[in-house]
Scaffold this motif. Sequence first.
Motif, mmCIF file in Angstrom:
data_model
loop_
_atom_site.group_PDB
_atom_site.id
_atom_site.type_symbol
_atom_site.label_atom_id
_atom_site.label_comp_id
_atom_site.label_asym_id
_atom_site.label_seq_id
_atom_site.Cartn_x
_atom_site.Cartn_y
_atom_site.Cartn_z
ATOM 1 N N MET A 349 -32.401 130.774 29.761
ATOM 2 C CA MET A 349 -33.071 131.152 31.010
ATOM 3 C C MET A 349 -34.511 130.669 31.039
ATOM 4 N N ARG A 350 -34.972 130.329 32.225
ATOM 5 C CA ARG A 350 -36.363 129.859 32.365
ATOM 6 C C ARG A 350 -37.351 130.954 31.942
ATOM 7 N N LEU A 351 -36.979 132.203 32.208
ATOM 8 C CA LEU A 351 -37.891 133.312 31.864
ATOM 9 C C LEU A 351 -38.146 133.432 30.363
ATOM 10 N N TYR A 352 -37.267 132.853 29.565
ATOM 11 C CA TYR A 352 -37.435 132.866 28.111
ATOM 12 C C TYR A 352 -38.569 131.919 27.711
ATOM 13 N N HIS A 353 -38.777 130.858 28.516
ATOM 14 C CA HIS A 353 -39.713 129.805 28.117
ATOM 15 C C HIS A 353 -40.976 129.755 28.976
ATOM 16 N N GLU A 354 -40.843 130.040 30.276
ATOM 17 C CA GLU A 354 -41.975 129.799 31.180
ATOM 18 C C GLU A 354 -42.931 130.992 31.223
ATOM 19 N N GLU A 355 -44.215 130.684 31.423
ATOM 20 C CA GLU A 355 -45.220 131.742 31.564
ATOM 21 C C GLU A 355 -45.185 132.231 33.008
ATOM 22 N N GLN A 356 -44.565 133.401 33.232
ATOM 23 C CA GLN A 356 -44.345 133.832 34.620
ATOM 24 C C GLN A 356 -45.619 134.269 35.328
ATOM 25 N N PHE A 357 -46.591 134.778 34.605
ATOM 26 C CA PHE A 357 -47.885 135.190 35.178
ATOM 27 C C PHE A 357 -47.695 136.030 36.441
ATOM 28 N N GLY A 358 -46.854 137.036 36.324
ATOM 29 C CA GLY A 358 -46.567 137.902 37.465
ATOM 30 C C GLY A 358 -45.809 139.119 36.978
ATOM 31 N N PRO A 359 -45.441 140.050 37.898
ATOM 32 C CA PRO A 359 -44.869 141.338 37.477
ATOM 33 C C PRO A 359 -43.386 141.298 37.123
ATOM 34 N N SER A 374 -38.521 132.685 15.394
ATOM 35 C CA SER A 374 -38.229 131.307 15.799
ATOM 36 C C SER A 374 -38.687 131.051 17.244
ATOM 37 N N PHE A 375 -38.645 132.094 18.097
ATOM 38 C CA PHE A 375 -39.199 131.936 19.465
ATOM 39 C C PHE A 375 -40.676 131.527 19.378
ATOM 40 N N ILE A 376 -41.419 132.238 18.529
ATOM 41 C CA ILE A 376 -42.866 131.963 18.435
ATOM 42 C C ILE A 376 -43.111 130.606 17.783
ATOM 43 N N SER A 377 -42.336 130.281 16.754
ATOM 44 C CA SER A 377 -42.536 128.995 16.063
ATOM 45 C C SER A 377 -42.227 127.815 16.978
ATOM 46 N N ASN A 378 -41.222 127.981 17.832
ATOM 47 C CA ASN A 378 -40.837 126.850 18.683
ATOM 48 C C ASN A 378 -41.589 126.815 20.011
ATOM 49 N N SER A 379 -42.391 127.848 20.269
ATOM 50 C CA SER A 379 -43.112 127.886 21.542
ATOM 51 C C SER A 379 -44.268 126.879 21.512
ATOM 52 N N PRO A 380 -44.553 126.231 22.642
ATOM 53 C CA PRO A 380 -45.730 125.350 22.664
ATOM 54 C C PRO A 380 -47.030 126.160 22.637
ATOM 55 N N TYR A 381 -46.917 127.473 22.868
ATOM 56 C CA TYR A 381 -48.114 128.307 22.954
ATOM 57 C C TYR A 381 -48.313 129.123 21.680
ATOM 58 N N GLY A 382 -49.536 129.592 21.463
ATOM 59 C CA GLY A 382 -49.799 130.368 20.252
ATOM 60 C C GLY A 382 -51.015 131.250 20.420
ATOM 61 N N GLN A 383 -51.030 132.057 21.479
ATOM 62 C CA GLN A 383 -52.224 132.891 21.654
ATOM 63 C C GLN A 383 -52.173 134.156 20.793
ATOM 64 N N GLN A 384 -51.278 135.099 21.123
ATOM 65 C CA GLN A 384 -51.222 136.360 20.371
ATOM 66 C C GLN A 384 -49.783 136.854 20.290
ATOM 67 N N VAL A 385 -49.587 137.905 19.468
ATOM 68 C CA VAL A 385 -48.302 138.591 19.413
ATOM 69 C C VAL A 385 -48.594 140.063 19.171
ATOM 70 N N ALA A 423 -62.946 137.394 17.620
ATOM 71 C CA ALA A 423 -62.676 135.999 17.992
ATOM 72 C C ALA A 423 -61.556 135.947 19.030
ATOM 73 N N PHE A 424 -61.756 135.176 20.077
ATOM 74 C CA PHE A 424 -60.712 134.978 21.080
ATOM 75 C C PHE A 424 -60.391 133.492 21.102
ATOM 76 N N ASN A 425 -59.164 133.162 20.667
ATOM 77 C CA ASN A 425 -58.791 131.752 20.631
ATOM 78 C C ASN A 425 -57.285 131.647 20.778
ATOM 79 N N GLY A 426 -56.708 130.603 20.298
ATOM 80 C CA GLY A 426 -55.265 130.438 20.361
ATOM 81 C C GLY A 426 -54.900 129.215 19.567
ATOM 82 N N ARG A 427 -53.625 129.115 19.160
ATOM 83 C CA ARG A 427 -53.162 127.939 18.427
ATOM 84 C C ARG A 427 -52.354 127.078 19.393
ATOM 85 N N LYS A 428 -51.960 125.926 18.898
ATOM 86 C CA LYS A 428 -51.144 124.967 19.666
ATOM 87 C C LYS A 428 -51.758 124.718 21.049
ATOM 88 N N ASP A 429 -50.959 124.838 22.130
ATOM 89 C CA ASP A 429 -51.486 124.482 23.461
ATOM 90 C C ASP A 429 -52.237 125.623 24.140
#
Length: 483
Positions: A349-359, A374-385, A423-429
């Motif tokens: 599903m797209r909701l698994y991958h896309e940043e919905q930025f909504g409710p 594995s979701f986090i490792s394969n994600s292009p994003y890496g802000q927080q968990v 510190a406020f940052n993020g890894r990957k993209d």
Amino acid sequence: MIGSYPLATEKEANDALEAALSAFDHGRGQWPSMYMQERVDCLEDFLVKMKAKREEVVRLLVWEIGKTVPDAEKEFDRTVEYIYETVKAASRLRNKNSAIICANDFIGHSTKVPFGVVLCMGPFNYPLNETFTTLIPALIMGNTILFKPPKHGTLLFAPLLDAFAESFPAGVVNTVYGRGRDIVPTLMESGKVDVLALIGSSKVADSLKKMHPKSNRLKAILGLDAKNAAIILADADLDNAVRESVAGALSFNGQRCTALKILFVHRDIVEEFNQRLIYAVNQLKVGMPWTKGVNITPLAEPAKPAYLKDVIGDALSHGAQVINRTDDEEDSFESIVKPAIVYPVNKNMRLYHEEQFGPVIPVVPFEDLDMPVSFISNSPYGQQVSIFSGDTKKIAYLIDTLNGEVGRININVQCQRGPDSFAFNGRKDSAAGTLSIDEALLAFSTDSVIATKQSDANSKIFETILAENQSKRLNSQSTVCPF
Ligand code: G3H
């Protein structure tokens, strides 16, 4: 009709750039040559004027981006606090960095100096705070500023423009209005922007960086996309996990870069968790942002409701359900979208991958920890968990496994930026550079070194320049001097 602003063209954008360049004047302008204390004085003057505009700014935040009154007040107050703390951090930095040092037969003096012209662009969800958390540190370090307000969240800057004009020398802070695609390319293509400070999407950051002809000259401080996950283990305190998940996923309608955008819930507790989540989400009050006690408000981006409908539709077509409402219930009205808990979500599903930025809250059941890892490792994003559990062995395993993937790991609490001293940052993209009150000052400055070989004659040169106040840069006002 709540106001209007100019749609400037390339010409006005270039005029603003020229003003910023001329105020910087290769580091010789009035602003970059001031002692830190003089710049702090200007900033404190601005702060007094800014605080007097609280009511107007808050009202425009509420009207323009649909933020609730308490959240808009919090954004304003948090920004004022950030400025106070930045002033304190600037003194700490000066005390730490301004001593003359002798090493290996050399006498040297190193201090932090500004880069030049900084283009600051904040996002619509925190237009004031996230513009100022780059603009203010860049400014106090002596850079000159071009700032482009976000498309939604522009009017709230109008009450502050006189304060900028009165508190800082001409050309130091310049507002660039207009559509980003019409005016920003010309600024970047000029090659004269030294720092791009953008809190927004990685797609925009990527394309802007590529427009700059001198890739080594351009520094980039970026806060970008994220798809922060919560991992809720079988032993989690469910009251807390639900409370934090609702706040994490739905504060300001889920329009926070740090929002929880996917929940992984252990299969043993997922039914119970969902029941409690449904109850909590259905208590939220939907309405206009000025209504007392309201939680869910209209979305500022016109295309967002249709996008959310699409991603929910996609999940339904792959076997998920919206579990917090019946099929015949209205899910949206104009720009208001009621929160949707979508379950069970999976990787098709797209909701698994896309940043919905909504409710919308996607819930994924899991049995083995490998799945969220594995979701986090394969994600292009890496802000927080966020991890919800009391089991220290499992928490420790997740900390060690995920600390190379994300910038911050939260235990039994939602993802968030604050406190601003962290510190406020993020890894990957998800980011480039680190923002915190202290780190931001370093991000917007570089080192300048004055060095000589130790000899009587050279020591005398340093001493005379300092004693007779001959230089602004090598000066006892900015230097802790051992002579
Ligand atoms: O949109 C991103 C903001 O930096 C989030 O800040 O976590 O304090 O709401 P926050």
